[in-house]
Design a protein around this motif. Structure first.
Motif, PDB file in Angstrom:
ATOM      1  N   THR A 161       0.807  -1.232   0.000  1.00  0.00           N
ATOM      2  CA  THR A 161       0.000   0.000   0.000  1.00  0.00           C
ATOM      3  C   THR A 161       0.838   1.279   0.000  1.00  0.00           C
ATOM      4  N   CYS A 204      -0.129   3.982  -2.529  1.00  0.00           N
ATOM      5  CA  CYS A 204      -1.446   4.547  -2.180  1.00  0.00           C
ATOM      6  C   CYS A 204      -1.291   5.589  -1.076  1.00  0.00           C
ATOM      7  N   LEU A 233      -5.899   2.118  -4.862  1.00  0.00           N
ATOM      8  CA  LEU A 233      -6.433   1.293  -3.783  1.00  0.00           C
ATOM      9  C   LEU A 233      -7.244   0.123  -4.331  1.00  0.00           C
TER      10      LEU A 233
END
Length: 406
Positions: free
Chosen positions: A21, A24, A219
């Motif tokens: 992640t 993101c 995402l």
């Protein structure tokens, strides 16, 4: 599912989730769109709200006067059509930003779900499969950032880089045109330094709305690729189910683990769909209109053979198309892989298993037949076929626009 050497817990599941992640976070933290993973004190909460307020204000300073320009300014239809595209881009980004903030708790729970998945997978080969999908999700997230930020900023730079002459009374001077012209009764951007200040605020608003769109798209890609990795691990477990048939009860226990993990994956996919379906609908509608308008702008620029504008419009068109393609692609991938679980269960040598164990595979096959699909607002199934429909629809709108205005 034979056990292999356990890997070090210190390499921890949190690091793997953070790796997945990371991009993101880079897109969303500057605009306060990344959920706080830990409980913070009141001061941090107030600073977060202030951060959001600043971002919303910057976008509103451009979007509201631009809307008034389109509705009220005395300008010809082609100038107003040239303004609608950038305005819609800001509307899409603002709605995405709002949706991300609204679903902040859901996104946090999904990230924690990912951490738990990394924690419960013990085998090196299974973690290798998950890491391959995490790397691909990270790659897609990076492409989202480069293409979406690049398309928006190249368009803004191409529009503002050349000054245009402006005559006021007997004086003639030059100004930088804006992609989102402002209603002159509120702000007159023809004069320096108001022109330069408005241009700076416009670039800041472009960064905010592009970051929200890139963050939402990345995402979706990261979550979908994580689910895909989990499904591939499940395929491996199903293929190994027969190897331990001589183990008696251990095979039934392994089947119970498979069923439980399958339901866990489907729960994750359903939660991702709940977060992303409204964002997908806004992107689908907004990008369809903007692709139509980009085609129209490209035709006008081609008539004047303005190479800078032609290049910027092509980049924006590609950016919008890529945005929709990513949502449709991950929807197709997850749907097909969810269906494939049932096929894998059937393709095992179930006839060599104990009849009670083999009967348990029916549960997996039946559950796989009821697929959770990624949708746009629960109206349109996101698939490659949908992407083709979007392209065709934008072309239809383009032909209609040409007929009415040219």
């Amino acid at each position: 599912m034979e056990k292999s050497k356990p890997i070090s817990r210190s390499a921890s599941f949190k690091k793997n989730t953070e790796y997945s992640t990371q991009l993101c976070r880079w897109f969303l933290k500057p605009i306060a769109g990344w959920p706080q993973m830990n409980d913070l004190n009141v001061a941090y909460g107030i600073l977060g709200l202030l951060h959001v307020l600043i971002c919303v204000t910057v976008v509103a300073l451009i979007m509201i006067p631009c809307t008034l320009f389109v509705l009220l300014e005395d300008a010809n239809i082609k100038i107003k059509l040239g303004t609608i595209g950038p305005l819609i881009h800001r509307i899409i980004g603002t709605v995405n930003y709002w949706m991300l903030l609204q679903h902040s708790n859901d996104i946090r729970n999904l990230i924690r779900h990912m951490e738990s998945d990394w924690k419960i997978i013990n085998r090196n080969q299974d973690r290798d499969v998950m890491m391959q999908h995490a790397k691909f999700g990270r790659f897609v997230a990076g492409m989202c950032g480069v293409i979406m930020h690049g398309g928006a900023f190249l368009f803004s730079i191409a529009r503002a880089i050349k000054t245009v002459p402006v005559t006021v009374g007997n004086d003639t001077f030059r100004m930088h045109p804006m992609t989102c012209p402002l209603y002159s009764q509120i702000i007159d951007t023809r004069f320096s330094p108001v022109n330069e200040i408005a241009l700076t605020v416009q670039f800041m608003s472009t960064f905010i709305v592009s970051s929200s769109t890139a963050g939402a798209c990345s995402l979706a890609a990261v979550f979908a690729m994580h689910a895909s990795g989990q499904l591939n691990v499940l395929y491996t477990w199903l293929s190994e189910l027969e190897d331990n048939e001589k183990g008696g009860n251990s095979t039934e226990q392994k089947l119970a683990v498979i069923v439980e993990h399958h339901l866990r994956i489907l729960s994750f996919v359903a939660r991702v769909e709940n977060v992303m379906n409204k964002i997908s609908l806004i992107e689908l509608m907004g990008c369809t209109i903007n692709m139509c308008l980009c085609g129209y702008y490209l035709i006008l620029a081609w008539d004047d053979f303005d190479a800078t504008k032609i290049t910027s419009y092509i980049n924006v068109y590609f950016s919008m198309g890529f945005n929709i393609f990513i949502f449709c692609y991950i929807g197709e991938i997850v749907t097909e892989q969810c269906k494939y679980v049932g096929e894998m269960a059937y393709m095992t040598n179930w006839y060599n298993l104990h009849h009670k164990t083999a009967l348990g595979l029916v549960l997996i096959i039946v559950r796989s037949s009821n697929v959770i699909k990624f949708t746009a607002g629960k109206l349109f199934h996101l698939s490659i076929a949908t992407f083709g429909d979007v392209i065709k629809t934008s072309m239809v709108y383009l032909n209609l626009l040409r007929t009415l205005t040219m």
